[in-house]
Design a protein around this motif. Structure first.
Motif, PDB file in Angstrom:
ATOM      1  N   GLY A 138       0.811  -1.208   0.000  1.00  0.00           N
ATOM      2  CA  GLY A 138       0.000   0.000   0.000  1.00  0.00           C
ATOM      3  C   GLY A 138       0.843   1.256   0.000  1.00  0.00           C
ATOM      4  N   TYR A 139       1.885   1.258   0.833  1.00  0.00           N
ATOM      5  CA  TYR A 139       2.797   2.393   0.829  1.00  0.00           C
ATOM      6  C   TYR A 139       3.458   2.536  -0.532  1.00  0.00           C
ATOM      7  N   GLY A 140       3.864   1.416  -1.129  1.00  0.00           N
ATOM      8  CA  GLY A 140       4.519   1.441  -2.437  1.00  0.00           C
ATOM      9  C   GLY A 140       3.619   1.974  -3.537  1.00  0.00           C
ATOM     10  N   ALA A 141       2.308   1.710  -3.431  1.00  0.00           N
ATOM     11  CA  ALA A 141       1.361   2.236  -4.413  1.00  0.00           C
ATOM     12  C   ALA A 141       1.299   3.756  -4.322  1.00  0.00           C
ATOM     13  N   TRP A 142       1.286   4.274  -3.085  1.00  0.00           N
ATOM     14  CA  TRP A 142       1.277   5.723  -2.905  1.00  0.00           C
ATOM     15  C   TRP A 142       2.560   6.348  -3.448  1.00  0.00           C
ATOM     16  N   GLU A 143       3.687   5.741  -3.137  1.00  0.00           N
ATOM     17  CA  GLU A 143       4.973   6.292  -3.578  1.00  0.00           C
ATOM     18  C   GLU A 143       5.067   6.296  -5.108  1.00  0.00           C
ATOM     19  N   ALA A 144       4.636   5.217  -5.750  1.00  0.00           N
ATOM     20  CA  ALA A 144       4.727   5.117  -7.206  1.00  0.00           C
ATOM     21  C   ALA A 144       3.815   6.109  -7.904  1.00  0.00           C
ATOM     22  N   ALA A 145       2.743   6.518  -7.249  1.00  0.00           N
ATOM     23  CA  ALA A 145       1.776   7.427  -7.864  1.00  0.00           C
ATOM     24  C   ALA A 145       2.192   8.881  -7.781  1.00  0.00           C
ATOM     25  N   ASP A 184      11.577   5.144 -18.449  1.00  0.00           N
ATOM     26  CA  ASP A 184      10.818   4.042 -17.852  1.00  0.00           C
ATOM     27  C   ASP A 184       9.392   4.427 -17.475  1.00  0.00           C
ATOM     28  N   ILE A 185       8.657   4.943 -18.436  1.00  0.00           N
ATOM     29  CA  ILE A 185       7.234   5.207 -18.212  1.00  0.00           C
ATOM     30  C   ILE A 185       6.467   3.892 -18.088  1.00  0.00           C
ATOM     31  N   HIS A 186       6.781   2.933 -18.948  1.00  0.00           N
ATOM     32  CA  HIS A 186       6.133   1.620 -18.951  1.00  0.00           C
ATOM     33  C   HIS A 186       4.609   1.732 -19.054  1.00  0.00           C
ATOM     34  N   ALA A 187       4.149   2.571 -19.969  1.00  0.00           N
ATOM     35  CA  ALA A 187       2.704   2.654 -20.212  1.00  0.00           C
ATOM     36  C   ALA A 187       2.229   1.357 -20.850  1.00  0.00           C
ATOM     37  N   SER A 244      -1.813   3.994 -17.594  1.00  0.00           N
ATOM     38  CA  SER A 244      -2.688   4.501 -18.645  1.00  0.00           C
ATOM     39  C   SER A 244      -2.194   5.843 -19.170  1.00  0.00           C
ATOM     40  N   ALA A 245      -2.941   6.389 -20.141  1.00  0.00           N
ATOM     41  CA  ALA A 245      -2.637   7.709 -20.685  1.00  0.00           C
ATOM     42  C   ALA A 245      -2.719   8.782 -19.607  1.00  0.00           C
ATOM     43  N   ASP A 246      -3.536   8.587 -18.587  1.00  0.00           N
ATOM     44  CA  ASP A 246      -3.639   9.565 -17.505  1.00  0.00           C
ATOM     45  C   ASP A 246      -2.297   9.727 -16.788  1.00  0.00           C
ATOM     46  N   PHE A 247      -1.611   8.614 -16.551  1.00  0.00           N
ATOM     47  CA  PHE A 247      -0.310   8.698 -15.897  1.00  0.00           C
ATOM     48  C   PHE A 247       0.704   9.358 -16.821  1.00  0.00           C
ATOM     49  N   THR A 248       0.681   8.999 -18.115  1.00  0.00           N
ATOM     50  CA  THR A 248       1.594   9.634 -19.070  1.00  0.00           C
ATOM     51  C   THR A 248       1.367  11.139 -19.099  1.00  0.00           C
ATOM     52  N   ARG A 249       0.099  11.549 -19.073  1.00  0.00           N
ATOM     53  CA  ARG A 249      -0.219  12.979 -19.100  1.00  0.00           C
ATOM     54  C   ARG A 249       0.334  13.688 -17.848  1.00  0.00           C
ATOM     55  N   ARG A 250       0.235  13.045 -16.706  1.00  0.00           N
ATOM     56  CA  ARG A 250       0.774  13.643 -15.486  1.00  0.00           C
ATOM     57  C   ARG A 250       2.288  13.818 -15.594  1.00  0.00           C
ATOM     58  N   ALA A 251       2.955  12.836 -16.183  1.00  0.00           N
ATOM     59  CA  ALA A 251       4.406  12.938 -16.368  1.00  0.00           C
ATOM     60  C   ALA A 251       4.747  14.078 -17.315  1.00  0.00           C
ATOM     61  N   VAL A 252       3.974  14.226 -18.380  1.00  0.00           N
ATOM     62  CA  VAL A 252       4.197  15.304 -19.340  1.00  0.00           C
ATOM     63  C   VAL A 252       4.005  16.660 -18.661  1.00  0.00           C
ATOM     64  N   GLU A 253       2.959  16.797 -17.876  1.00  0.00           N
ATOM     65  CA  GLU A 253       2.708  18.061 -17.181  1.00  0.00           C
ATOM     66  C   GLU A 253       3.822  18.381 -16.189  1.00  0.00           C
ATOM     67  N   LEU A 254       4.338  17.343 -15.527  1.00  0.00           N
ATOM     68  CA  LEU A 254       5.437  17.529 -14.581  1.00  0.00           C
ATOM     69  C   LEU A 254       6.667  18.071 -15.301  1.00  0.00           C
ATOM     70  N   VAL A 255       6.967  17.505 -16.470  1.00  0.00           N
ATOM     71  CA  VAL A 255       8.137  17.936 -17.248  1.00  0.00           C
ATOM     72  C   VAL A 255       7.927  19.348 -17.782  1.00  0.00           C
ATOM     73  N   ASN A 256       6.786  19.594 -18.421  1.00  0.00           N
ATOM     74  CA  ASN A 256       6.551  20.906 -19.026  1.00  0.00           C
ATOM     75  C   ASN A 256       6.572  22.039 -18.005  1.00  0.00           C
ATOM     76  N   PRO A 289      -2.348   4.272 -27.569  1.00  0.00           N
ATOM     77  CA  PRO A 289      -3.036   5.444 -27.009  1.00  0.00           C
ATOM     78  C   PRO A 289      -2.544   5.855 -25.623  1.00  0.00           C
ATOM     79  N   GLU A 290      -1.921   4.929 -24.896  1.00  0.00           N
ATOM     80  CA  GLU A 290      -1.483   5.249 -23.541  1.00  0.00           C
ATOM     81  C   GLU A 290      -0.281   6.191 -23.519  1.00  0.00           C
ATOM     82  N   ILE A 291       0.416   6.355 -24.646  1.00  0.00           N
ATOM     83  CA  ILE A 291       1.548   7.285 -24.672  1.00  0.00           C
ATOM     84  C   ILE A 291       1.242   8.510 -25.528  1.00  0.00           C
ATOM     85  N   ALA A 292       0.004   8.652 -25.981  1.00  0.00           N
ATOM     86  CA  ALA A 292      -0.363   9.792 -26.828  1.00  0.00           C
ATOM     87  C   ALA A 292      -0.007  11.147 -26.209  1.00  0.00           C
ATOM     88  N   PRO A 293      -0.119  11.346 -24.878  1.00  0.00           N
ATOM     89  CA  PRO A 293       0.229  12.656 -24.304  1.00  0.00           C
ATOM     90  C   PRO A 293       1.681  13.078 -24.521  1.00  0.00           C
TER      91      PRO A 293
END
Length: 380
Positions: free
Chosen positions: A130-137, A165-168, A173-185, A208-212
């Motif tokens: 459970g802790y690992g899920a929070w950390e990874a998110a 290492d996005i590993h989409a 999902s694409a939602d996680f990829t989008r969060r990574a893109v927003e973090l970088v931008n 579609p999961e890497i479209a962002p």
């Protein structure tokens, strides 16, 4: 793939499930119906692990399967901590069996030990997962500064975002990829480098999961190279998908990057797992590159720096290790790689290894937080 290669991991999984069932259900001496319930639960969770590898085909969409796949992969992560907790209990039980061989091998003592240990170990494993899920998110930005006398003065302060290492795919999902893109931008880097393992699975199903990634922004461009996971399945399809997103692929080649009249070189190679047209070729990547100038080299695995000694590369950007992803696995990484994370020197070449922004398999990280390093280059 050979049928035997498929059967081996399945056999390992079945064997481990039998071990778990024995330690959690049989050794504590629970009633028959509790043993049955534990067996059914383990079987159900194991079926969800197989679902993560598209074992059930394409009958369901990735979005429909994702909740089930996530649970299956989380169970796989918890198995690490179940193993680490149950093996010492098993060894203690063996010791009691040997020491009390004249007294029914200490059957009652072993049962009491396992009745306390089984639920306790399970609770700790679930808590760690459970802790690992929070950390990874919650990926974060880490800042790194690197100095070199070869860097042109006009490019002092150049900022490079390293995404790895996005590993989409089935889990991410694409939602996680989008969060990574927003973090970088949000960091407004001058250059974005993607160091492989963007994806898992088939491009027709998971592109579609890497479209962002098409929304990444940097004045000097967005460049990418392949990782080992791009080499395992559908390499041709994924290369086409990357091109469609506008990613500039460093396919054993180099490109000059210019700002304010000054130039640095960015070069990159395929991952070590590639062969044929996808094999890494350092000589091709550095052909025509002035070794006296400042050269950044992108390679998925840190150990690829071993081939760069004496070639004038000033900085290698890598990923792959995940920082071990789940403690204590980081202590096994040096068996394959010369560095785990951070900035290190490998065969005379500075190498920055990212722990990665995503996670392979379970979306779980324990004491190996996900990151996007932003490197500030300095002349000096």
């Amino acid at each position: 793939m050979s049928g035997w290669l498929v059967l081996v991991p399945i056999a390992v999984l079945v064997g481990f499930l039998v071990f778990l069932w024995h330690r959690l259900a049989v050794a504590p001496g629970w009633p028959w119906w509790v043993r049955g319930l534990i067996a059914l639960l383990l079987a159900a969770l194991a079926s969800l692990v197989l679902a993560a590898f598209d074992a059930w085909g394409g009958a369901f969409t990735p979005a429909e399967m994702r909740p089930f796949v996530w649970v299956g992969m989380a169970f796989m992560a918890s198995c690490l901590y179940l193993f680490l907790g149950l093996v010492p209990v098993w060894l203690a039980s063996i010791l009691i069996w040997l020491v009390r061989w004249r007294h029914d091998h200490g059957a009652a003592a072993r049962r009491r030990l396992n009745r306390v240990a089984a639920p306790l170990v399970t609770a700790v494993a679930v808590a760690a997962t459970g802790y690992g899920a929070w950390e990874a998110a919650n990926p974060r930005i880490t800042t790194v500064e690197m100095s070199s006398p070869e860097l042109p003065a006009e490019l002092d302060g150049l900022r490079v975002a390293l995404v790895a290492d996005i590993h989409a795919g089935a889990v991410r999902s694409a939602d996680f990829t989008r969060r990574a893109v927003e973090l970088v931008n949000a960091q407004r880097p001058d250059l974005v480098v993607i160091a492989g393992d963007l994806v898992d699975g088939q491009s027709a199903r998971y592109a579609p999961e890497i479209a962002p990634l098409a929304d990444l922004e940097a004045p000097l461009g967005v460049f990418a190279t392949t990782g080992n996971h791009e080499m395992y399945r559908d390499t041709q399809g994924w290369m086409a998908a990357f091109d469609a997103l506008g990613l500039q692929m460093l396919t054993n080649r180099s490109v000059p990057l210019e700002r304010d009249g000054a130039t640095v070189t960015l070069a990159g190679v395929h991952d070590l797992e590639g062969d044929g047209e996808w094999a890494p070729d350092v000589d091709a990547a550095l052909e025509g590159v002035d070794p006296a100038g400042f050269t950044m080299f992108v390679a998925h695995q840190p150990r690829q720096a071993l081939a760069l000694e004496g070639l004038g590369v000033d900085l290698q950007l890598s990923g792959h290790t995940h920082g071990g992803q789940m403690w204590p696995l980081r202590y096994l990484v040096p068996l394959q790689q010369p560095t785990v994370d951070g900035l290190a020197t490998v065969a005379g070449t500075p190498v920055l290894t990212s722990r990665g922004v995503g996670a392979w398999g379970p979306a779980i990280r324990v004491l190996a937080s996900p990151e996007v390093p932003v490197i500030t280059l300095r002349r000096g």
